[in-house]
Scaffold this motif. Structure first.
Motif, PDB file in Angstrom:
ATOM      1  N   ASN A 110      53.339  42.599  42.142  1.00 20.72           N
ATOM      2  CA  ASN A 110      52.401  41.553  41.723  1.00 20.72           C
ATOM      3  C   ASN A 110      51.374  41.206  42.799  1.00 20.72           C
ATOM      4  O   ASN A 110      50.266  40.806  42.494  1.00 20.72           O
ATOM      5  CB  ASN A 110      53.166  40.276  41.356  1.00 20.72           C
ATOM      6  CG  ASN A 110      53.857  40.380  40.015  1.00 20.72           C
ATOM      7  OD1 ASN A 110      53.308  40.943  39.073  1.00 20.72           O
ATOM      8  ND2 ASN A 110      55.061  39.863  39.928  1.00 20.72           N
ATOM      9  N   ARG A 111      51.760  41.363  44.052  1.00 23.50           N
ATOM     10  CA  ARG A 111      50.901  40.924  45.146  1.00 23.50           C
ATOM     11  C   ARG A 111      50.281  42.123  45.846  1.00 23.50           C
ATOM     12  O   ARG A 111      50.910  43.172  46.011  1.00 23.50           O
ATOM     13  CB  ARG A 111      51.708  40.082  46.136  1.00 23.50           C
ATOM     14  CG  ARG A 111      52.310  38.835  45.508  1.00 23.50           C
ATOM     15  CD  ARG A 111      53.069  38.012  46.515  1.00 23.50           C
ATOM     16  NE  ARG A 111      52.207  37.466  47.554  1.00 23.50           N
ATOM     17  CZ  ARG A 111      51.479  36.357  47.414  1.00 23.50           C
ATOM     18  NH1 ARG A 111      51.519  35.693  46.272  1.00 23.50           N
ATOM     19  NH2 ARG A 111      50.731  35.925  48.391  1.00 23.50           N
ATOM     20  N   THR A 146      42.036  36.916  45.971  1.00 24.99           N
ATOM     21  CA  THR A 146      43.330  36.381  45.566  1.00 24.99           C
ATOM     22  C   THR A 146      44.404  37.447  45.704  1.00 24.99           C
ATOM     23  O   THR A 146      44.154  38.630  45.488  1.00 24.99           O
ATOM     24  CB  THR A 146      43.287  35.901  44.108  1.00 24.99           C
ATOM     25  OG1 THR A 146      42.864  36.982  43.263  1.00 24.99           O
ATOM     26  CG2 THR A 146      42.326  34.737  43.966  1.00 24.99           C
ATOM     27  N   ARG A 147      45.599  37.033  46.043  1.00 25.11           N
ATOM     28  CA  ARG A 147      46.647  37.980  46.404  1.00 25.11           C
ATOM     29  C   ARG A 147      47.355  38.593  45.208  1.00 25.11           C
ATOM     30  O   ARG A 147      48.202  39.450  45.374  1.00 25.11           O
ATOM     31  CB  ARG A 147      47.673  37.274  47.303  1.00 25.11           C
ATOM     32  CG  ARG A 147      47.067  36.679  48.572  1.00 25.11           C
ATOM     33  CD  ARG A 147      46.277  37.712  49.345  1.00 25.11           C
ATOM     34  NE  ARG A 147      45.567  37.155  50.479  1.00 25.11           N
ATOM     35  CZ  ARG A 147      46.032  37.158  51.717  1.00 25.11           C
ATOM     36  NH1 ARG A 147      47.222  37.657  51.962  1.00 25.11           N
ATOM     37  NH2 ARG A 147      45.317  36.656  52.702  1.00 25.11           N
ATOM     38  N   GLU A 148      47.010  38.160  44.007  1.00 22.38           N
ATOM     39  CA  GLU A 148      47.662  38.708  42.821  1.00 22.38           C
ATOM     40  C   GLU A 148      46.956  39.985  42.362  1.00 22.38           C
ATOM     41  O   GLU A 148      45.730  40.082  42.413  1.00 22.38           O
ATOM     42  CB  GLU A 148      47.671  37.686  41.685  1.00 22.38           C
ATOM     43  CG  GLU A 148      48.437  36.413  42.000  1.00 22.38           C
ATOM     44  CD  GLU A 148      49.908  36.673  42.268  1.00 22.38           C
ATOM     45  OE1 GLU A 148      50.491  37.546  41.588  1.00 22.38           O
ATOM     46  OE2 GLU A 148      50.477  36.029  43.164  1.00 22.38           O
ATOM     47  N   GLU A 206      46.898  41.192  39.274  1.00 27.81           N
ATOM     48  CA  GLU A 206      46.299  40.937  37.962  1.00 27.81           C
ATOM     49  C   GLU A 206      46.261  42.183  37.082  1.00 27.81           C
ATOM     50  O   GLU A 206      45.200  42.711  36.760  1.00 27.81           O
ATOM     51  CB  GLU A 206      44.886  40.369  38.118  1.00 27.81           C
ATOM     52  CG  GLU A 206      44.849  39.035  38.844  1.00 27.81           C
ATOM     53  CD  GLU A 206      43.451  38.473  38.953  1.00 27.81           C
ATOM     54  OE1 GLU A 206      42.534  39.070  38.341  1.00 27.81           O
ATOM     55  OE2 GLU A 206      43.277  37.454  39.623  1.00 27.81           O
ATOM     56  N   ASN A 242      54.496  43.838  33.746  1.00 26.08           N
ATOM     57  CA  ASN A 242      55.145  44.729  34.711  1.00 26.08           C
ATOM     58  C   ASN A 242      56.229  45.591  34.070  1.00 26.08           C
ATOM     59  O   ASN A 242      56.404  46.763  34.444  1.00 26.08           O
ATOM     60  CB  ASN A 242      55.736  43.909  35.858  1.00 26.08           C
ATOM     61  CG  ASN A 242      54.669  43.306  36.738  1.00 26.08           C
ATOM     62  OD1 ASN A 242      53.551  43.815  36.800  1.00 26.08           O
ATOM     63  ND2 ASN A 242      54.998  42.224  37.417  1.00 26.08           N
ATOM     64  N   ARG A 269      44.667  47.926  36.409  1.00 23.93           N
ATOM     65  CA  ARG A 269      44.507  46.796  37.320  1.00 23.93           C
ATOM     66  C   ARG A 269      43.064  46.311  37.297  1.00 23.93           C
ATOM     67  O   ARG A 269      42.139  47.103  37.174  1.00 23.93           O
ATOM     68  CB  ARG A 269      44.908  47.169  38.750  1.00 23.93           C
ATOM     69  CG  ARG A 269      46.381  47.572  38.920  1.00 23.93           C
ATOM     70  CD  ARG A 269      47.310  46.450  38.497  1.00 23.93           C
ATOM     71  NE  ARG A 269      48.718  46.720  38.816  1.00 23.93           N
ATOM     72  CZ  ARG A 269      49.548  47.408  38.071  1.00 23.93           C
ATOM     73  NH1 ARG A 269      49.116  47.947  36.937  1.00 23.93           N
ATOM     74  NH2 ARG A 269      50.812  47.568  38.420  1.00 23.93           N
ATOM     75  N   THR A 277      42.508  47.218  44.078  1.00 25.30           N
ATOM     76  CA  THR A 277      43.661  47.965  43.572  1.00 25.30           C
ATOM     77  C   THR A 277      43.248  49.366  43.124  1.00 25.30           C
ATOM     78  O   THR A 277      44.071  50.285  43.118  1.00 25.30           O
ATOM     79  CB  THR A 277      44.329  47.223  42.405  1.00 25.30           C
ATOM     80  OG1 THR A 277      43.350  46.912  41.409  1.00 25.30           O
ATOM     81  CG2 THR A 277      44.977  45.940  42.878  1.00 25.30           C
TER      82      THR A 277
END
Length: 214
Positions: A25-26, A86-88, A90, A95, A143, A148
């Motif tokens: 997720n991160r 942002t660290r997500e 997305e 998942n 993503r 990503t």
């Protein structure tokens, strides 16, 4: 036999890293997985390529441990912090669905390798290479963030790097240099692109790119 077992363990660990990245997720987790894959590539090169020229082997080992394991993850982490991304991750899909799809990809490549009758084909390498290629493409497609997409490209590149082990002693120095320069230029340009695009969009979601006009 022991060396073969170690190689198999490293390759299986690489496959598990592909499954893990599908449910990450991160973005920091993505970066850590890339570093982990770099360590695996270092171990594979150290064991599999002992018979090649020492200079070529030294270059490959430096390429894996310095560039893939250290430099690229640090650079990507810098880009994330520099642009306040942002660290997500997305993802477009849940998942659990991603894990199922990646598992199907790995299983399909395994079945395909068993269907090929070639004594010179290292089947486990074949499975890992195809799994990395398709998993990288899957990450790019599913993503939202541009960063990503860079990571997906690097996963594909790791698969291509493993492919070079199949030809073992015949790996030319120039090919490895070309791979290294290709990765460096691609990551650098994409990093600059992210730096520039964030000033305009204040976001790095690829959906926003559709709103750009000449």
């Amino acid at each position: 036999m022991e060396i073969t077992a170690i190689l198999n363990i490293l390759l299986i660990a690489f496959i598990f890293s592909l499954m893990y990245i599908s449910i990450a997720n991160r973005l920091l987790t993505f970066i850590k997985i890339l570093a982990f894959q770099g360590m695996i590539l270092f171990g594979l090169a150290l064991i599999e390529l002992q018979d090649i020229h020492p200079v070529n082997l030294a270059f490959i080992l430096l390429e894996t441990i310095v560039f893939k394991t250290i430099a690229v993850p640090i650079f990507l982490n810098y880009v994330i912090k520099r642009n306040n991304i942002t660290r997500e991750a997305e993802p477009y899909l849940p998942n659990f669905i991603s894990l199922i799809i990646i598992t199907i990809i790995i299983a399909s490549t395994f079945l395909l390798s068993n269907a090929i009758s070639d004594h010179y084909l290292k089947k486990i390498y074949f499975v890992v290479v195809l799994s990395a290629l398709f998993s990288g493409l899957y990450i790019i497609v599913t993503r939202r963030k541009i960063i990503t997409h860079v990571i997906g490209y690097l996963v594909i590149d790791n698969g291509v790097f493993i492919l070079s082990f199949v030809i073992g002693d015949d790996i030319p120095m120039l090919v490895n240099l070309g791979i290294l320069l290709d990765i460096f230029v691609s990551v650098l340009l994409l990093g600059i692109f992210v730096n520039k695009i964030v000033d305009v969009l204040k976001d790095v979601d690829v959906n926003r790119l559709r709103n750009l006009k000449d």
